[in-house]
Write a protein that holds these residues in place. Structure first.
Motif, PDB file in Angstrom:
ATOM      1  N   ILE A  57       0.843  -1.212   0.000  1.00  0.00           N
ATOM      2  CA  ILE A  57       0.000   0.000   0.000  1.00  0.00           C
ATOM      3  C   ILE A  57       0.870   1.251   0.000  1.00  0.00           C
ATOM      4  N   ILE A  58       1.946   1.226   0.797  1.00  0.00           N
ATOM      5  CA  ILE A  58       2.842   2.391   0.839  1.00  0.00           C
ATOM      6  C   ILE A  58       3.485   2.618  -0.530  1.00  0.00           C
ATOM      7  N   ILE A  59       3.919   1.521  -1.184  1.00  0.00           N
ATOM      8  CA  ILE A  59       4.515   1.631  -2.534  1.00  0.00           C
ATOM      9  C   ILE A  59       3.499   2.236  -3.500  1.00  0.00           C
ATOM     10  N   LEU A  60       2.273   1.736  -3.432  1.00  0.00           N
ATOM     11  CA  LEU A  60       1.213   2.241  -4.302  1.00  0.00           C
ATOM     12  C   LEU A  60       1.032   3.745  -4.126  1.00  0.00           C
ATOM     13  N   MET A  61       1.095   4.200  -2.857  1.00  0.00           N
ATOM     14  CA  MET A  61       0.955   5.634  -2.576  1.00  0.00           C
ATOM     15  C   MET A  61       2.114   6.433  -3.158  1.00  0.00           C
ATOM     16  N   LEU A  62       3.325   5.931  -2.885  1.00  0.00           N
ATOM     17  CA  LEU A  62       4.514   6.665  -3.335  1.00  0.00           C
ATOM     18  C   LEU A  62       4.549   6.779  -4.855  1.00  0.00           C
ATOM     19  N   GLU A  63       4.087   5.726  -5.553  1.00  0.00           N
ATOM     20  CA  GLU A  63       4.053   5.753  -7.014  1.00  0.00           C
ATOM     21  C   GLU A  63       3.259   6.928  -7.568  1.00  0.00           C
ATOM     22  N   THR A  64       2.216   7.342  -6.796  1.00  0.00           N
ATOM     23  CA  THR A  64       1.361   8.410  -7.321  1.00  0.00           C
ATOM     24  C   THR A  64       1.957   9.792  -7.139  1.00  0.00           C
ATOM     25  N   ILE A  65       3.024   9.900  -6.305  1.00  0.00           N
ATOM     26  CA  ILE A  65       3.668  11.213  -6.158  1.00  0.00           C
ATOM     27  C   ILE A  65       4.431  11.490  -7.453  1.00  0.00           C
ATOM     28  N   PRO A  66       4.058  12.550  -8.199  1.00  0.00           N
ATOM     29  CA  PRO A  66       4.637  12.768  -9.537  1.00  0.00           C
ATOM     30  C   PRO A  66       6.159  12.738  -9.541  1.00  0.00           C
ATOM     31  N   ALA A  67       6.799  13.447  -8.581  1.00  0.00           N
ATOM     32  CA  ALA A  67       8.256  13.539  -8.561  1.00  0.00           C
ATOM     33  C   ALA A  67       8.900  12.154  -8.438  1.00  0.00           C
ATOM     34  N   LEU A  68       8.359  11.315  -7.554  1.00  0.00           N
ATOM     35  CA  LEU A  68       8.920   9.977  -7.352  1.00  0.00           C
ATOM     36  C   LEU A  68       8.539   9.042  -8.497  1.00  0.00           C
ATOM     37  N   GLY A  69       7.283   9.096  -8.901  1.00  0.00           N
ATOM     38  CA  GLY A  69       6.752   8.154  -9.882  1.00  0.00           C
ATOM     39  C   GLY A  69       7.536   8.134 -11.191  1.00  0.00           C
ATOM     40  N   SER A  70       7.981   9.307 -11.644  1.00  0.00           N
ATOM     41  CA  SER A  70       8.700   9.344 -12.933  1.00  0.00           C
ATOM     42  C   SER A  70      10.179   9.023 -12.744  1.00  0.00           C
ATOM     43  N   LYS A  71      10.732   9.429 -11.594  1.00  0.00           N
ATOM     44  CA  LYS A  71      12.167   9.230 -11.344  1.00  0.00           C
ATOM     45  C   LYS A  71      12.498   7.742 -11.157  1.00  0.00           C
TER      46      LYS A  71
END
Lengths: 299, 299, 299, 299
Positions: A57-71
């Motif tokens: 669930i935490i990974i799923l959340m972090l993926e949606t943060i634009p800065a992290l998701g693309s990097k």
């Protein structure tokens, strides 16, 4: 013993597939580890599963943060893949070890487990899907597994009891609050709509009145006319007073429950009824009380 | 049995026209269907009426959304016309089947029913009226019919009991809150008015203090000076503490009611007093308990 | 019987000047009308005074609205003058009819009455005063007279009882809340001060944490960093949980009071102690119970 | 008697160094003054320390206000230096007078006292430190000393009792609230993320859902789509209903405690158990009850 055991029609379904299969010993052992929680290995399984769900669930959340998701696109994909495999294995094991796989699959938790892994496959097959985010969010359904896992905490059962007992009253109360919000919102619309760009329609005004009655008060919509402010003050004071109602209902219910009721567990085997609330084994015949019905008596 | 039966002067009025007329059988039958709720056809009528009121309210809301209101002008008008006809028929039927039509017309629900259809006719006669929106909103009065229809839920009666019992205390409490808000708002005005465009007058400051004490907190007006912020913090903490008062009143009232009182219904026919709360027929003589007075005794 | 009678040191002072003077009959009569509330003329006096105070407060509010204040400058001044004369006469009458005028003047209500009229004279003498608004707001002190006038409502006494009983506990609770707000606000300052223009200093952060803990939530200051938002979420959930504390205290206090205590009034004359709460005359000797002490016994 | 005595593992540690040393008389005297609070000089010490801590915290706050901090840089530094010296002396005196200095140093309060003075020295040595603010904020830890000092108020013990009793239940409740916020926040993200710049990621949406459920409602993030507003209304009404849960738990716990339990203090010397709650000396043998365990019995 499921958290939802208290709701009859659900518990009946669970009761059926919750019994260990009689064919093979390893299946019975597996069933104990995965579905129950009173042996050390079963507890370890529960804790590991809890950790994995939380991590996914935490990974799923972090993926949606634009800065992290693309990097970190690739690492995220790999972790997603890892969780997909893990939870697929878990699902298959669950199917194998229950007596009636079909009943498990179409039970509430069976559906949750399936819906939490199925969309991941869709995501790998159609990576450019437009409904990607919707599909991905299905993984969050696994939160219900966590809800189910808190079953070993006695306090949660007591709490649930009180909430279920007061459920109807609180729902009726909320129904009145919604009717009140509709009425007050509509009146406010008539007062404000010519002077305030925030009150463009009655549904918008009802949204505002709910925001106000519940004392949330975003401030994205606020009264502007003098009459509107007077009426809004009245609504706020009303909301301030009626917040007492659900609290009063639950307080008196909890008080009464302790004062007058005695909660015990009835043994399925010898039908002995006075096993203390929270007991694991029948104090008369020693039978496992897992899944046994709760009995509440008036003193 | 009206939801408002518990308020004496209102129930007396209702009692009068609530008795079925003795002239014709079809009128008595109609009365049963429309005003009562213990036969299957009466329940069906209630449910259909509930749906129609709900639909008419939803349509009324959607009409006010600018994008929808202009696009589907004609369909909305037609649906409005349909509801106008339906509720006019309902109103006429109600007048026909009661014993004393005049008493019904000037009763609370008679007025509600009339005011909910009358403005629709005005709207059709003067479509360009300036007071259109005000007139239209009268249709929302029908929400009171829904309030009245929840009578078949026992929980709502219990809730209403507790609220009515605590009503005077809560009103006095709210009166103190308003006085407090006036006092604190005025002090805040003296502190802020020279530095903050939001505190332009004492009424405006009182509006702010009500927003703050009730913990709504829109943020459209907020303190700016250091002293104002300190004073505002004090008001917030005060509001946080006094929210306990109405809750405490209601909790203790609900607790006491269950601990010490016994609620029963007295039969109008044989005067038997121990019919359990919620009973429909007298357990001694079998008389219909509809409209019979509720009796509360100390244990 | 004063609302503040329950606070010992205040009631002693009141007791002294509350006794009717023995010199002249008209003074005694005047005292009854002005200070007491059990004769028809005394009740009429109370209601007229209540109306006048309310009117004077409303006028004071309306004067501060810029649009009204400048347009109707002269009428407002005239009404102000009228109230000044009226309340001066009331003050003089109060002094005349009490046994010990000095004790009245230096009592709480004596000060309130004086401070509510004195500034009006200053305003007439120095109309251009800079402190005009501060001086004018003193008139609002008259609200305390209204507080005092609600004495004839039994419910308010019960409420006051519960609040006074729980007062110490609630004050200690609020003290902990303030300490908590200071601590959490300071931590938040360290987290946010480099990234958020709203967290310019620790006092400002404490203001924010009070706004958050009390669930007011203006939104004029809000966290911006990821860590700040996580910490703010924690504070909100904490505030959501601890709002239960004052409510729990008051609920249990009110419940206990009804369950275990019996409130009665002791007659000053015959010392009979079992006069029911709210009685006006002693049921044994018929003496006026006005100002008699309340006795609470454990059952 | 520490405020934290009720938490077993902490109280055990405290018990050890709380006993006065037997070597020298002046040490025992010092111990009484600094650590205990039942002699006049000990009370005086407590009050002075309370004032100093309060003053040091207020100074720390004022320093962070940009306008003041730069203008009165030198006076602030001097006051800081003064407090550093004072609290260092206090820390040394505490070490000297306890039986086991090491146990005190590594106890909770020992760490608090050390961390509250150590950073001040760092600040004087490296005045340009980047972590200045973080380091400085450690001084705020001294607030815990104030928490500890409220021990002489009996009400706080009663309150703490109720909170500790309900602690597990409230924590479980908050855990459910957080799970709910995660779930609702994620759903809201799927609804709003394409239309609303405030819902940029799931963590951001969860932050919003916590702001909403707890009825804080900053308004920095608010729903914009029609569906989002409907869903937000649902969340608000849910939050409005579930705020009843912690209140209900605490109310019923407090009520039950008074109804069924009897709290007393057991004398360490003669093991007499019926000393009333709040007693300072054993009513049987006269032994000082400072630090003696609290016993709670069912009636």
């Amino acid at each position: 013993m499921s958290l939802f055991r208290l709701i009859p029609d659900k518990s009946d379904v669970l009761q059926d597939y919750n019994k260990p299969p009689e064919q093979a010993r390893w299946k019975r052992r597996l069933f104990e580890v995965i579905f129950q929680s009173h042996t050390p290995s079963a507890k370890l399984f529960d804790i590991i599963l809890f950790m994995l769900i939380l991590a996914s669930i935490i990974i799923l959340m972090l993926e949606t943060i634009p800065a992290l998701g693309s990097k970190y696109y690739l690492p995220f994909k790999m972790v997603d893949f890892f969780f997909m495999i893990i939870f697929t294995i878990e699902y298959i094991l669950r199917i194998i070890c229950v007596k009636s796989p079909r009943k498990y699959i179409f039970s509430f938790y069976g559906m949750v487990d399936l819906l939490a892994i199925l969309p991941s496959y869709l995501e790998f097959i159609f990576p450019q899907s437009h409904l990607l985010m919707l599909v991905r969010s299905f993984r969050l359904l696994r939160i219900f597994r966590i809800f189910n896992m808190v079953k070993f905490l006695d306090e949660s059962r007591m709490l649930l009891f009180a909430i279920i007992r007061s459920f109807r009253k609180i729902v009726i109360f909320l129904f009145f609050v919604v009717l009140l919000a509709i009425f007050l919102g509509s009146v406010m619309y008539v007062i404000e709509y010519e002077h305030n760009p925030g009150f463009t329609s009655i549904p918008q005004s009802i949204y505002w009145s709910i925001v106000t009655i519940t004392t949330v008060g975003y401030g994205d919509v606020a009264p502007m006319t003098a009459l509107g402010k007077i009426f809004a003050s009245f609504i706020m004071i009303l909301g301030y007073a009626i917040i007492a109602v659900p609290t009063g209902i639950l307080s008196s219910d909890l008080s009464r429950r302790y004062a007058r009721k005695k909660i015990s567990i009835r043994c399925d085997e010898c039908l002995y009824e006075d096993n203390p609330d929270g007991a694991r084994y029948c104090s008369k015949c020693g039978n496992d009380l897992h899944g046994a019905p709760i009995v509440s008596k008036d003193l």
